[in-house]
Design a protein around this motif. Structure first.
Motif, PDB file in Angstrom:
ATOM      1  N   UNK A   5       0.828  -1.208   0.000  1.00  0.00           N
ATOM      2  CA  UNK A   5       0.000   0.000   0.000  1.00  0.00           C
ATOM      3  C   UNK A   5       0.867   1.265   0.000  1.00  0.00           C
ATOM      4  N   UNK A   6       1.989   1.270   0.730  1.00  0.00           N
ATOM      5  CA  UNK A   6       2.902   2.410   0.673  1.00  0.00           C
ATOM      6  C   UNK A   6       3.522   2.552  -0.717  1.00  0.00           C
ATOM      7  N   UNK A   7       3.893   1.425  -1.319  1.00  0.00           N
ATOM      8  CA  UNK A   7       4.489   1.471  -2.648  1.00  0.00           C
ATOM      9  C   UNK A   7       3.487   1.995  -3.679  1.00  0.00           C
ATOM     10  N   UNK A   8       2.227   1.526  -3.604  1.00  0.00           N
ATOM     11  CA  UNK A   8       1.198   1.979  -4.552  1.00  0.00           C
ATOM     12  C   UNK A   8       0.890   3.463  -4.370  1.00  0.00           C
ATOM     13  N   UNK A   9       0.826   3.907  -3.117  1.00  0.00           N
ATOM     14  CA  UNK A   9       0.579   5.333  -2.861  1.00  0.00           C
ATOM     15  C   UNK A   9       1.724   6.183  -3.391  1.00  0.00           C
ATOM     16  N   UNK A  10       2.959   5.751  -3.139  1.00  0.00           N
ATOM     17  CA  UNK A  10       4.122   6.483  -3.642  1.00  0.00           C
ATOM     18  C   UNK A  10       4.166   6.519  -5.158  1.00  0.00           C
ATOM     19  N   UNK A  11       3.806   5.407  -5.797  1.00  0.00           N
ATOM     20  CA  UNK A  11       3.789   5.362  -7.253  1.00  0.00           C
ATOM     21  C   UNK A  11       2.730   6.301  -7.819  1.00  0.00           C
ATOM     22  N   UNK A  12       1.553   6.356  -7.184  1.00  0.00           N
ATOM     23  CA  UNK A  12       0.501   7.259  -7.630  1.00  0.00           C
ATOM     24  C   UNK A  12       0.937   8.717  -7.518  1.00  0.00           C
ATOM     25  N   UNK A  13       1.551   9.085  -6.398  1.00  0.00           N
ATOM     26  CA  UNK A  13       1.990  10.463  -6.194  1.00  0.00           C
ATOM     27  C   UNK A  13       3.118  10.802  -7.173  1.00  0.00           C
ATOM     28  N   UNK A  14       4.019   9.866  -7.398  1.00  0.00           N
ATOM     29  CA  UNK A  14       5.119  10.079  -8.345  1.00  0.00           C
ATOM     30  C   UNK A  14       4.592  10.290  -9.762  1.00  0.00           C
ATOM     31  N   UNK A  15       3.628   9.491 -10.184  1.00  0.00           N
ATOM     32  CA  UNK A  15       3.072   9.632 -11.533  1.00  0.00           C
ATOM     33  C   UNK A  15       2.235  10.904 -11.677  1.00  0.00           C
ATOM     34  N   UNK A  16       1.554  11.309 -10.606  1.00  0.00           N
ATOM     35  CA  UNK A  16       0.818  12.572 -10.643  1.00  0.00           C
ATOM     36  C   UNK A  16       1.787  13.738 -10.811  1.00  0.00           C
ATOM     37  N   UNK A  17       2.886  13.722 -10.077  1.00  0.00           N
ATOM     38  CA  UNK A  17       3.899  14.766 -10.221  1.00  0.00           C
ATOM     39  C   UNK A  17       4.518  14.770 -11.604  1.00  0.00           C
ATOM     40  N   UNK A  18       4.744  13.586 -12.166  1.00  0.00           N
ATOM     41  CA  UNK A  18       5.307  13.496 -13.511  1.00  0.00           C
ATOM     42  C   UNK A  18       4.331  14.077 -14.539  1.00  0.00           C
ATOM     43  N   UNK A  19       3.049  13.840 -14.345  1.00  0.00           N
ATOM     44  CA  UNK A  19       2.074  14.401 -15.296  1.00  0.00           C
ATOM     45  C   UNK A  19       2.024  15.927 -15.198  1.00  0.00           C
ATOM     46  N   UNK A  20       2.293  16.491 -13.998  1.00  0.00           N
ATOM     47  CA  UNK A  20       2.322  17.947 -13.857  1.00  0.00           C
ATOM     48  C   UNK A  20       3.488  18.570 -14.608  1.00  0.00           C
ATOM     49  N   UNK A  21       4.528  17.792 -14.916  1.00  0.00           N
ATOM     50  CA  UNK A  21       5.645  18.323 -15.698  1.00  0.00           C
ATOM     51  C   UNK A  21       5.221  18.655 -17.127  1.00  0.00           C
ATOM     52  N   UNK A  22       4.290  17.873 -17.657  1.00  0.00           N
ATOM     53  CA  UNK A  22       3.903  18.007 -19.058  1.00  0.00           C
ATOM     54  C   UNK A  22       2.655  18.852 -19.263  1.00  0.00           C
ATOM     55  N   UNK A  23       1.970  19.227 -18.183  1.00  0.00           N
ATOM     56  CA  UNK A  23       0.701  19.934 -18.295  1.00  0.00           C
ATOM     57  C   UNK A  23       0.849  21.327 -17.686  1.00  0.00           C
ATOM     58  N   UNK A  24       0.417  22.355 -18.428  1.00  0.00           N
ATOM     59  CA  UNK A  24       0.438  23.706 -17.887  1.00  0.00           C
ATOM     60  C   UNK A  24      -0.816  24.003 -17.080  1.00  0.00           C
ATOM     61  N   UNK A  25      -1.972  23.582 -17.613  1.00  0.00           N
ATOM     62  CA  UNK A  25      -3.219  23.730 -16.877  1.00  0.00           C
ATOM     63  C   UNK A  25      -4.204  22.682 -17.360  1.00  0.00           C
ATOM     64  N   UNK A  26      -5.137  22.328 -16.487  1.00  0.00           N
ATOM     65  CA  UNK A  26      -6.150  21.324 -16.800  1.00  0.00           C
ATOM     66  C   UNK A  26      -7.520  21.968 -16.696  1.00  0.00           C
ATOM     67  N   UNK A  27      -8.339  21.751 -17.715  1.00  0.00           N
ATOM     68  CA  UNK A  27      -9.707  22.263 -17.715  1.00  0.00           C
ATOM     69  C   UNK A  27     -10.635  21.100 -17.407  1.00  0.00           C
ATOM     70  N   UNK A  28     -11.380  21.229 -16.305  1.00  0.00           N
ATOM     71  CA  UNK A  28     -12.333  20.196 -15.928  1.00  0.00           C
ATOM     72  C   UNK A  28     -13.607  20.400 -16.724  1.00  0.00           C
ATOM     73  N   UNK A  29     -14.250  19.316 -17.141  1.00  0.00           N
ATOM     74  CA  UNK A  29     -15.343  19.423 -18.102  1.00  0.00           C
ATOM     75  C   UNK A  29     -16.697  19.704 -17.484  1.00  0.00           C
ATOM     76  N   UNK A  30     -16.863  19.521 -16.199  1.00  0.00           N
ATOM     77  CA  UNK A  30     -18.184  19.787 -15.633  1.00  0.00           C
ATOM     78  C   UNK A  30     -18.436  21.289 -15.555  1.00  0.00           C
ATOM     79  N   UNK A  31     -19.677  21.647 -15.655  1.00  0.00           N
ATOM     80  CA  UNK A  31     -20.046  23.062 -15.618  1.00  0.00           C
ATOM     81  C   UNK A  31     -20.454  23.421 -14.187  1.00  0.00           C
ATOM     82  N   UNK A  32     -20.053  24.600 -13.761  1.00  0.00           N
ATOM     83  CA  UNK A  32     -20.417  25.107 -12.444  1.00  0.00           C
ATOM     84  C   UNK A  32     -21.677  25.937 -12.589  1.00  0.00           C
ATOM     85  N   UNK A  33     -22.601  25.768 -11.666  1.00  0.00           N
ATOM     86  CA  UNK A  33     -23.844  26.528 -11.731  1.00  0.00           C
ATOM     87  C   UNK A  33     -23.553  28.017 -11.581  1.00  0.00           C
ATOM     88  N   UNK A  34     -24.209  28.809 -12.408  1.00  0.00           N
ATOM     89  CA  UNK A  34     -24.009  30.256 -12.372  1.00  0.00           C
ATOM     90  C   UNK A  34     -24.795  30.817 -11.186  1.00  0.00           C
TER      91      UNK A  34
END
Length: 92
Positions: A5-34
């Motif tokens: 479980x520690x290894x899986x958590x560390x791998x998830x956090x590591x891959x999330x950080x790696x994805x932040x290297x390649x992404x400047x910003x992320x647009x979420x597709x759901x709409x917020x109520x006005x």
């Protein structure tokens, strides 16, 4: 159990950080109520802690992580994975 479980958590956090290297910003597709009332004015950011999300013209949330977030997440994930490898094996 703890090792995997520690290894899986560390791998998830590591891959999330790696994805932040390649992404400047992320647009979420759901709409917020006005809302009828205007949004309150936010205080200025303090070193990127506040204001990681904002709304664009189409009222979609935009996640804009700071530059240091990728390296911080990658290092935390790597340290967690090394900790999982250093845990003693379970003896029966």
């Amino acid at each position: 159990m703890f090792r995997s479980s520690f290894f899986a958590t560390g791998l998830f956090v590591l891959l999330t950080g790696t994805s932040f290297l390649f992404v400047d910003k992320m647009v979420l597709t759901h709409k917020v109520a006005v809302e009828e009332e205007p949004e309150p004015v936010r205080e200025p950011e303090f070193r990127g802690f506040l204001g990681m999300t904002s709304l664009n013209e189409e009222q979609q949330e935009v996640l804009n992580p700071p530059d240091w977030a990728a390296f911080s997440l990658m290092s935390m994930g790597a340290v967690t994975m090394l900790y999982a490898a250093a845990l003693p094996k379970k003896r029966s």
